[in-house]
Design an enzyme around this catalytic site. Structure first.
Site, PDB file in Angstrom:
ATOM      1  N   HIS A 104     -21.948  -3.109  22.347  1.00 36.87           N
ATOM      2  CA  HIS A 104     -23.126  -3.429  23.167  1.00 36.87           C
ATOM      3  C   HIS A 104     -23.362  -4.923  23.309  1.00 36.87           C
ATOM      4  O   HIS A 104     -24.328  -5.332  23.934  1.00 36.87           O
ATOM      5  CB  HIS A 104     -24.390  -2.793  22.573  1.00 36.87           C
ATOM      6  CG  HIS A 104     -24.264  -1.336  22.253  1.00 36.87           C
ATOM      7  ND1 HIS A 104     -23.895  -0.882  20.997  1.00 36.87           N
ATOM      8  CD2 HIS A 104     -24.421  -0.228  23.024  1.00 36.87           C
ATOM      9  CE1 HIS A 104     -23.851   0.440  21.006  1.00 36.87           C
ATOM     10  NE2 HIS A 104     -24.158   0.868  22.219  1.00 36.87           N
ATOM     11  N   ASP A 206       6.535  -3.968 -15.230  1.00 43.73           N
ATOM     12  CA  ASP A 206       7.664  -3.037 -15.255  1.00 43.73           C
ATOM     13  C   ASP A 206       9.009  -3.754 -15.059  1.00 43.73           C
ATOM     14  O   ASP A 206       9.688  -3.548 -14.047  1.00 43.73           O
ATOM     15  CB  ASP A 206       7.485  -1.947 -14.184  1.00 43.73           C
ATOM     16  CG  ASP A 206       8.482  -0.796 -14.369  1.00 43.73           C
ATOM     17  OD1 ASP A 206       9.507  -0.990 -15.067  1.00 43.73           O
ATOM     18  OD2 ASP A 206       8.250   0.290 -13.811  1.00 43.73           O
ATOM     19  N   HIS A 209      12.545  -1.398 -14.755  1.00 41.63           N
ATOM     20  CA  HIS A 209      13.207  -0.773 -13.606  1.00 41.63           C
ATOM     21  C   HIS A 209      14.226  -1.700 -12.937  1.00 41.63           C
ATOM     22  O   HIS A 209      15.048  -1.238 -12.162  1.00 41.63           O
ATOM     23  CB  HIS A 209      12.163  -0.326 -12.566  1.00 41.63           C
ATOM     24  CG  HIS A 209      11.651  -1.424 -11.680  1.00 41.63           C
ATOM     25  ND1 HIS A 209      10.859  -2.453 -12.131  1.00 41.63           N
ATOM     26  CD2 HIS A 209      11.845  -1.668 -10.356  1.00 41.63           C
ATOM     27  CE1 HIS A 209      10.575  -3.254 -11.126  1.00 41.63           C
ATOM     28  NE2 HIS A 209      11.157  -2.817 -10.042  1.00 41.63           N
ATOM     29  N   HIS A 214      17.134  -1.869  -8.985  1.00 41.01           N
ATOM     30  CA  HIS A 214      17.596  -2.977  -8.142  1.00 41.01           C
ATOM     31  C   HIS A 214      19.042  -3.378  -8.445  1.00 41.01           C
ATOM     32  O   HIS A 214      19.465  -4.476  -8.067  1.00 41.01           O
ATOM     33  CB  HIS A 214      16.679  -4.190  -8.320  1.00 41.01           C
ATOM     34  CG  HIS A 214      15.249  -3.926  -7.951  1.00 41.01           C
ATOM     35  ND1 HIS A 214      14.882  -3.370  -6.751  1.00 41.01           N
ATOM     36  CD2 HIS A 214      14.089  -4.138  -8.631  1.00 41.01           C
ATOM     37  CE1 HIS A 214      13.554  -3.245  -6.709  1.00 41.01           C
ATOM     38  NE2 HIS A 214      13.055  -3.698  -7.837  1.00 41.01           N
ATOM     39  N   ASP A 353      11.828  -0.225  -4.337  1.00 38.97           N
ATOM     40  CA  ASP A 353      10.547   0.060  -4.987  1.00 38.97           C
ATOM     41  C   ASP A 353       9.748   1.110  -4.231  1.00 38.97           C
ATOM     42  O   ASP A 353       9.191   2.041  -4.819  1.00 38.97           O
ATOM     43  CB  ASP A 353       9.710  -1.224  -5.083  1.00 38.97           C
ATOM     44  CG  ASP A 353      10.266  -2.201  -6.097  1.00 38.97           C
ATOM     45  OD1 ASP A 353      10.841  -1.757  -7.102  1.00 38.97           O
ATOM     46  OD2 ASP A 353      10.101  -3.414  -5.887  1.00 38.97           O
TER      47      ASP A 353
HETATM   48  S1  FES Z   1     -23.635  -4.083  19.558  1.00 40.92           S
HETATM   49 FE1  FES Z   1     -23.816  -1.951  19.315  1.00 40.92          FE
HETATM   50  S2  FES Z   1     -22.361  -1.533  17.763  1.00 40.92           S
HETATM   51 FE2  FES Z   1     -22.276  -3.653  17.946  1.00 40.92          FE
HETATM   52 FE   FE2 Z   2      10.991  -3.666  -8.142  1.00 41.75          FE
END
Ligand code: FES
Ligand code: FE2
Length: 436
Positions: A104, A206, A209, A214, A353
């Site tokens: 709005h 971790d 792993h 890897h 990962d």
């Molecule tokens: S102006 Fe109406 S929701 Fe932002």
């Molecule tokens: Fe990793």
């Protein structure tokens, strides 16, 4: 009515019920008790250097607008219009003096004031008090070495207390040289169908792993393999408050094996050593997690990322590549490329990962699978307080000390009604026990 998660997490014995990774009600409790309370990472000051610069992010599932107003002051607001709640700013980043709602047309200045309402007189008869309807600010906003953090909880401890001993470890990543770091390139964002705690605990603790998950990336030379060798040393560092660091032995190599980068690192070493003080040389932090969901890495790549929760079984990863601001352009470019090759949606190590976290989450859907707890018992009791490090440290790099403390902290927050009930532990307690 809160779920008492003390029945689900036994940090002392290293047992965690898999319900905490999949249950919608527990997830909602996390949004309230963890994400609406903790200090969460927003971004780096280098991402909004000029008046009017902004970035949009999230704290938990709440959209947040981080903006440097026209006078240069940084703010963080809920990124929602006060009228009907539309998301005000849909751009990732940019520069704006005002933010005008697409629905709005309410208009907000970049310091959060509501400064324009269409048909104000005809619609509201002069009875709308504009000063009451500005953007909603976070409760506390602060920065540490250019890292911007905020919390929605006015009662949260100050940022420095929240960081505790972790602050020095952050310096190892973000404040090695005068001027700190800057973010280069854009931000990678992608979705992984996994619970947010799996990546958070992985980066925070971790190293186990790496030599297996890897292995192929190590074998083809995408990342140095030193840390995966038997007897390579290294340990988990536990600075308290749920944060966690993985460190290599000082002699190990973690930087990308690219001559531009290795030569640069060698050149700046004396400067870094002087800046970080006597603790430098005793320990080599390479990756960590700041509780709850901010992780950073300097092995193979320089990356930091937030694991934004999107439900119990989904996250959005928001990842950046960072470099020392004072580094020459060719070094920055080399780090950018190394980052993309290893830790990005297409990165070799990142893909390893993701697959694992996804499957760890998916199996929690099984009602029978869920009867069996996960095992976090590695190195239980094999830890010591290290005065030099100002933190607890595991006796071996193969340990789950940090995930245990991560879930201990998680339990403390999930069961406390306010921050006053949450122990602040710049130095963690010797017992390492949860509240239960
Ligand atoms: S102006 Fe109406 S929701 Fe932002
Ligand atoms: Fe990793």
């Amino acid at each position: 009515m809160d779920i008492d998660v003390r029945d689900l997490v036994d940090a002392e014995q290293g047992l965690v019920n898999r319900r905490i990774f999949i249950d919608r009600a527990i997830y909602e409790q996390e949004l309230e008790k963890i994400f609406a309370r903790c200090w969460l990472f927003l971004g780096h000051e280098s991402q909004i250097p000029h008046p009017g610069d902004f970035l949009s992010t999230y704290m938990g599932e709440d959209p947040v607008l981080v903006v440097r107003d026209s006078t240069g002051k940084i703010h963080a607001f809920l990124n929602i219009c006060r009228h009907r709640g539309n998301r005000i700013c849909r751009a990732d980043m940019g520069n704006a003096a005002t933010f005008i709602c697409a629905y709005h047309g309410w208009a907000y200045a970049n310091d959060g004031r509501l400064i324009g309402v269409p048909n104000l007189q005809e619609a509201y008869f002069g009875e709308l008090e504009l000063e009451q309807w500005g953007l909603i600010p976070v409760a506390q906003l602060d920065s540490y070495k250019g890292l911007l953090f905020a919390t929605f909880d006015p009662e949260a401890p100050p940022l420095l207390a929240y960081l505790g001993e972790m602050a020095w470890y952050l310096d190892n990543f973000f404040d090695r040289r005068e001027g700190g770091i800057e973010v280069i390139g854009g931000m990678h964002k992608w979705v992984i169908p996994c619970n947010w705690k799996f990546p958070a605990e992985n980066f925070g603790g971790d190293p186990y792993h790496v030599g297996w998950s890897h292995l192929s990336a190590v074998q083809v030379g995408f990342t140095p393999g030193g840390a995966t060798r038997p007897g390579a040393g290294g340990r988990l560092i536990q600075p308290g408050n749920g944060h966690g660091i993985i460190a290599l032995a000082p002699a190990n190599l973690a930087d990308p094996m690219i001559s531009t980068i290795t030569a640069y690192e060698e050149t700046i070493r004396p400067e870094v050593e002087q800046r970080l003080g006597p603790r430098f040389g005793k320990v080599f932090p390479i990756v960590g997690t700041l509780f709850p969901n901010f992780s950073f890495l300097r092995a193979s790549a320089r990356t930091f990322r937030v694991w934004h929760p999107r439900g119990p079984d989904k996250i959005e990863v928001w990842a950046c590549i960072f470099v020392d601001k004072a580094a020459p352009p060719e070094v920055k470019e080399a780090y950018r490329l190394a980052g993309i090759h290893t830790f990005s949606p297409s990165g070799t190590l990142e893909q390893d990962d993701m697959e694992n976290w996804q499957e760890c989450t998916r199996t929690c859907q099984g009602v029978v699978s869920r009867r069996y707890p996960l095992n976090y018992q590695m190195g239980l009791g094999h830890e010591h307080f290290d005065d030099d490090l100002g933190a607890w440290a595991s006796n071996s790099r193969f340990s789950e000390l940090n995930p245990r403390r991560f879930y201990e902290r998680w339990t403390q927050l999930m069961t406390a009604d306010c921050w006053a009930e949450v122990p602040n532990s710049p130095v963690p307690s010797p017992a390492g026990r949860g509240l239960g």
